[in-house]
Design a protein around this motif. Structure first.
Motif, mmCIF file in Angstrom:
data_model
loop_
_atom_site.group_PDB
_atom_site.id
_atom_site.type_symbol
_atom_site.label_atom_id
_atom_site.label_comp_id
_atom_site.label_asym_id
_atom_site.label_seq_id
_atom_site.Cartn_x
_atom_site.Cartn_y
_atom_site.Cartn_z
ATOM 1 N N ALA A 60 -1.231 -10.163 0.622
ATOM 2 C CA ALA A 60 -1.380 -8.826 0.521
ATOM 3 C C ALA A 60 -0.422 -8.207 1.606
ATOM 4 C CB ALA A 60 -2.906 -8.664 0.947
ATOM 5 N N ALA A 89 2.533 -6.634 0.238
ATOM 6 C CA ALA A 89 2.355 -5.184 -0.483
ATOM 7 C C ALA A 89 2.411 -4.084 0.896
ATOM 8 C CB ALA A 89 0.918 -5.056 -0.894
ATOM 9 N N LYS A 135 -8.275 0.205 0.641
ATOM 10 C CA LYS A 135 -7.160 -0.010 -0.315
ATOM 11 C C LYS A 135 -6.805 1.388 -1.170
ATOM 12 C CE LYS A 135 -5.914 -2.435 -4.702
ATOM 13 N NZ LYS A 135 -6.497 -3.302 -5.812
ATOM 14 N N LEU A 145 -7.358 -9.831 7.548
ATOM 15 C CA LEU A 145 -6.920 -10.573 6.679
ATOM 16 C C LEU A 145 -6.520 -12.203 7.313
ATOM 17 C CD1 LEU A 145 -5.096 -8.506 4.226
ATOM 18 C CD2 LEU A 145 -7.486 -9.212 3.941
ATOM 19 N N ILE A 187 0.565 -2.192 -3.403
ATOM 20 C CA ILE A 187 -0.623 -1.880 -2.940
ATOM 21 C C ILE A 187 -1.657 -2.189 -4.119
ATOM 22 C CG2 ILE A 187 -2.401 -0.515 -1.783
ATOM 23 C CD1 ILE A 187 0.123 0.659 -0.336
ATOM 24 N N ARG A 231 -1.527 -3.741 -6.831
ATOM 25 C CA ARG A 231 -1.458 -5.218 -7.386
ATOM 26 C C ARG A 231 -1.806 -6.243 -6.472
ATOM 27 N NH1 ARG A 231 -1.577 -8.089 -12.098
ATOM 28 N NH2 ARG A 231 -0.578 -10.025 -11.858
ATOM 29 N N LEU A 232 -1.486 -6.141 -5.133
ATOM 30 C CA LEU A 232 -1.590 -7.253 -4.206
ATOM 31 C C LEU A 232 -2.823 -7.037 -3.002
ATOM 32 C CD1 LEU A 232 2.358 -8.030 -3.635
ATOM 33 C CD2 LEU A 232 0.475 -9.299 -5.272
ATOM 34 N N VAL A 233 -3.130 -5.789 -2.751
ATOM 35 C CA VAL A 233 -3.999 -5.708 -1.594
ATOM 36 C C VAL A 233 -5.492 -5.863 -2.227
ATOM 37 C CG1 VAL A 233 -5.002 -4.011 0.100
ATOM 38 C CG2 VAL A 233 -2.589 -4.162 -0.163
ATOM 39 N N PRO A 234 -6.243 -6.730 -1.630
ATOM 40 C CA PRO A 234 -7.525 -7.159 -2.214
ATOM 41 C C PRO A 234 -8.397 -5.722 -2.135
ATOM 42 C CG PRO A 234 -7.375 -8.287 -0.232
ATOM 43 C CD PRO A 234 -5.873 -7.520 -0.564
ATOM 44 N N GLU A 235 -9.636 -5.651 -2.943
ATOM 45 C CA GLU A 235 -10.455 -4.585 -2.728
ATOM 46 C C GLU A 235 -11.618 -4.883 -1.429
ATOM 47 O OE1 GLU A 235 -10.887 -1.830 -4.198
ATOM 48 O OE2 GLU A 235 -9.607 -2.069 -6.021
#
Length: 405
Positions: A4, A7, A68, A119, A174, A176-180
């Motif tokens: 993440a 991103a 996000k 993170l 963002i 696609r790659l950053v988690p919720e």
């Protein structure tokens, strides 16, 4: 380090490109609109002031939005502002586009720094922040020089269209790659504001304003300084910006590494060396070799202060870091605006193209004085910062940090 962070670095790359590319294009923009170069410098000042305004405004508006989604909305605003700049029929519209794009800047880096810190493990937080800011520094190696080259050959408007496309890429990254990440419970604006009662938070922001302002005093007018004083051709500006960017990348990574080990000593060393170097730049700018080497070192020392200053604010604002983090990004840009304005003043006063370097040296020396004061107060009180919580009211039990993934 989680994927993440890549991103976040992509978004930072786009923002860094639009922030710094204007400095390589000031002569072209000024000629197109029929204004002087110091007047065109208001495109730097206006962007910086927009960051200062946008950082708290967008952060407060985003307190009820998952992080996000807020990051994605900020990238959308960034795209719109750059498209407006690209299509601007008049200088005032161009300035408005710069301000619109800038409103996303502070909140993106502020929220992004908190997300990056959450993170990873506590011992890796400054490294994680530095990795996100690597996108900003790499922009100075790749995005800014290429944007300057494109602007000089195809027109500066094409550069801003490309920057808007970078924003689209950041938005997709963002998504696609950053988690919720769930919105932290108990978030209240008053809790975030409480961090500003801490004198150490205010001192850290003062260091940010003055320290990075010193860098911007020198590099805002780098194009005329290099061509009129050092004797470089206009076409050499591109690779000179590459050198500056390489120094920024190196300084950012070094600052991130040492900020986790010896934060305050790192600030003392980098700010002191920066003040001295900026003063010497008034002399080294008169030779091509001296100017080139000095640019690398200014980039390195300037960005060596970024991770430790951002971590300092996050540490001191433990429990309610989001607004303080965003405001510190605003503080960077307040310093940029102040330095660009002061640099324009001394140039307009007839003191020469190297005069902004003296302004930068004075600002960096003042930042060092604040760092020494901050360290002395910390030793006197015996205070040590707590851990970073996600948001909400400060508590005796720090919020758990998600494991790296």
């Amino acid at each position: 380090m989680p994927l993440a962070l890549l991103a976040l670095a992509i978004g930072a790359f786009g923002i860094g490109t639009t922030e710094f590319v204007i400095m390589g294009l000031l002569p072209e923009v000024a000629a197109d609109y029929g204004v002087t170069i110091p007047t065109a410098g208001f495109l730097v000042t206006g962007y910086a002031l927009g960051v200062v305004l946008g950082a708290p405004l967008m952060t407060v508006l985003g307190t009820r939005i998952p992080r996000k989604r807020m990051l994605m909305l900020l990238m959308g605003l960034f795209i719109a502002g750059n498209l407006l700049s690209a299509l601007a029929p008049a200088f005032g519209v161009m300035l408005a586009g710069r301000v619109v794009a800038s409103l996303a800047h502070g909140a993106f880096f502020g929220i992004g720094a908190v997300v990056a810190a959450e993170l990873v493990a506590p011992a890796k937080r400054a490294d994680a922040i530095a990795l996100m800011f690597t996108g900003l520094t790499v922009a100075n190696v790749v995005g800014v020089p290429l944007g300057t080259l494109v602007g000089q050959h195809l027109g500066w408007r094409v550069t801003f269209v490309i920057v808007a496309a970078l924003g689209v890429l950041g938005l997709l990254g963002i998504a696609r790659l950053v988690p919720e990440l769930p919105r932290p419970e108990g978030v209240r604006v008053r809790h975030e504001l409480a961090a500003f009662k801490n004198v150490q938070v205010l001192l850290a922001m003062g260091m940010t304003v003055l320290g990075f302002g010193g860098v911007f005093a020198a590099i805002t007018y780098i194009t005329p300084m290099m061509t009129e004083v050092a004797g470089f051709a206009d076409t050499s500006v591109t690779w000179l910006l590459v050198l500056l960017g390489l120094g920024m990348v190196a300084g950012n990574l070094i600052g991130g590494r040492f900020a986790d080990r010896a934060l305050m000593p790192m600030l003392y060393a980098s700010l002191g060396a920066l003040a001295l170097l900026l003063a010497l730049f008034t002399l080294t700018a008169h030779t091509k070799a001296g100017a080139a080497v000095t640019l690398v070192l200014i980039g390195a020392l300037g960005f060596a202060t970024v991770p430790p200053l951002q971590k300092r604010v996050l540490d001191q604002a433990a429990g309610a870091p989001t607004l303080a983090s965003a405001m510190n990004i605003g503080a960077f840009n307040l310093g940029n605006a102040l330095a660009a304005w002061l640099g324009g003043l001394v140039i307009s006063a007839g003191l020469g193209w190297t005069a902004p370097n003296w302004v930068g040296a004075a600002l960096a020396a003042a930042a060092l004085a604040l760092a020494v004061l901050s360290g002395a107060l910390e030793r006197r009180t015996g205070h040590r910062p707590g851990r970073i919580a996600g948001a909400g009211a400060p508590s005796a039990t720090p919020a758990p940090v998600p494991a790296p993934h």
